[in-house]
Design an enzyme around this catalytic site. Structure first.
Site, PDB file in Angstrom:
ATOM      1  N   ARG A 179       0.766  -1.413   0.042  1.00 45.42           N
ATOM      2  CA  ARG A 179      -0.142  -0.085  -0.230  1.00 45.42           C
ATOM      3  C   ARG A 179       0.792   1.287   0.004  1.00 45.42           C
ATOM      4  NH1 ARG A 179      -5.015   0.118   1.678  1.00 45.42           N
ATOM      5  NH2 ARG A 179      -4.716   2.241   2.538  1.00 45.42           N
TER       6      ARG A 179
ATOM      7  N   ASP B  54      -4.078   7.943   6.017  1.00 43.25           N
ATOM      8  CA  ASP B  54      -4.380   6.698   6.779  1.00 43.25           C
ATOM      9  C   ASP B  54      -4.065   7.023   8.242  1.00 43.25           C
ATOM     10  OD1 ASP B  54      -5.262   4.582   5.727  1.00 43.25           O
ATOM     11  OD2 ASP B  54      -3.219   3.897   4.928  1.00 43.25           O
TER      12      ASP B  54
END
Ligand code: 9D3
Length: 257
Positions: free
Chosen positions: A153, A168
């Protein structure tokens, strides 16, 4: 970035990697993942990968030679020497910080532990041992998948929308604010017997169109949730001035709305 995974359950690892964001990144060629069956690196008729522990005791230990052969073959297939990771309950705990550090590597090779352990001599070929947390799993396949997913990711182009990676929660050190989607109100009698007659409503602020207020509300929710559920994260969280002020208010008057 290229990953190699050495496992006695290649189908399990391949199947998991074919789905979702990582699967799509592999299809696009943003990511290369090769899964290697440890049994393919045995030389005996029965493809034995484990043996009883010297000194006795329960369980079986993964034999060293097939792992050495697999690592030699993987290193020979490419220009750069990979960083070799062994999944193990004795390893460094995987955190976002560890994932970020690993994502700077051009090649990662992950050896999945199994049974009661791996012959200690394998550790001479390992750069890093990683655990995903303090609970007992049956082997290193799920941890390997967790490592691949969390590291992948962070590689540019793997996640479609780069904003989700930048925002995030764990990269900033705060938990997520609450999210809602349509409809704006659910009939409470159908979905929640304990709900007030007003129904299950999305907070008005999110429908207001006032983006400055929405931003403030979200920050407040993220900070108050983190304070309530994961106060340990706040010590190292990268808070901006506004978030620090919200935290100061919440800490001073914990019962206030
Ligand atoms: C520490 C437990 N060991 C006591 C004798 C036995 C043992 C249990 C489970 C040895 C290996 C395993 C398999 N687990 C992993 O290989 C593993 C793992 C895990 O169980 N939890 C969190 N992270 C990881 S990474 C690899």
């Amino acid at each position: 970035m290229r990953f190699d995974v050495v496992t006695i359950f290649p189908a399990m690892v391949e199947q998991a990697l074919s789905a979702g964001i990582v699967g799509r990144a592999i299809e696009r060629g943003t990511l290369a993942v090769r899964v290697h069956d440890l049994r393919a690196f045995t030389t005996d008729r029965h493809h034995v990968v484990d043996d009883v522990p010297y000194g006795g005791g329960p369980g079986m230990v993964l034999k060293p030679e097939p792992i050495f052969r697999a690592l030699d073959a993987i290193a020979a297939d490419g220009e750069t020497a990979p960083t070799v990771i062994l999944t193990s309950p004795q390893g460094t705990r995987l955190t976002q910080e560890v994932a970020t550090r690993l994502s700077r590597s051009a090649r990662l090779t992950i050896v999945c532990g199994r049974y009661e352990g791996v012959d200690e001599r394998v550790r001479g070929r390992v750069d890093e041992e990683i655990s995903i947390g303090d609970y007992v799993l049956s082997g290193g396949e799920l941890p390997a998948l967790v490592i691949v997913d969390s590291v992948a990711r962070l590689i540019p182009g793997v996640v479609g929308d780069e904003r989700s990676v930048a925002e995030d929660s764990f990269s900033r050190g705060l938990l997520d604010f609450p999210q809602y989607t349509r409809p704006a109100e659910l009939a409470s009698d159908r979905w929640d017997e304990s709900a007030p007659a007003a129904g299950l409503k999305v907070p008005d602020v999110l429908l207001s169109g006032n983006h400055a207020e929405i931003r403030r509300w979200r920050k407040r929710e993220a900070v108050s949730r983190t304070l309530a559920r994961r106060p340990d994260l706040l010590a190292s969280a990268a808070l901006d001035d506004e978030e620090r002020e919200i935290l100061r208010q919440l800490a001073a008057a914990p019962e206030a709305p």
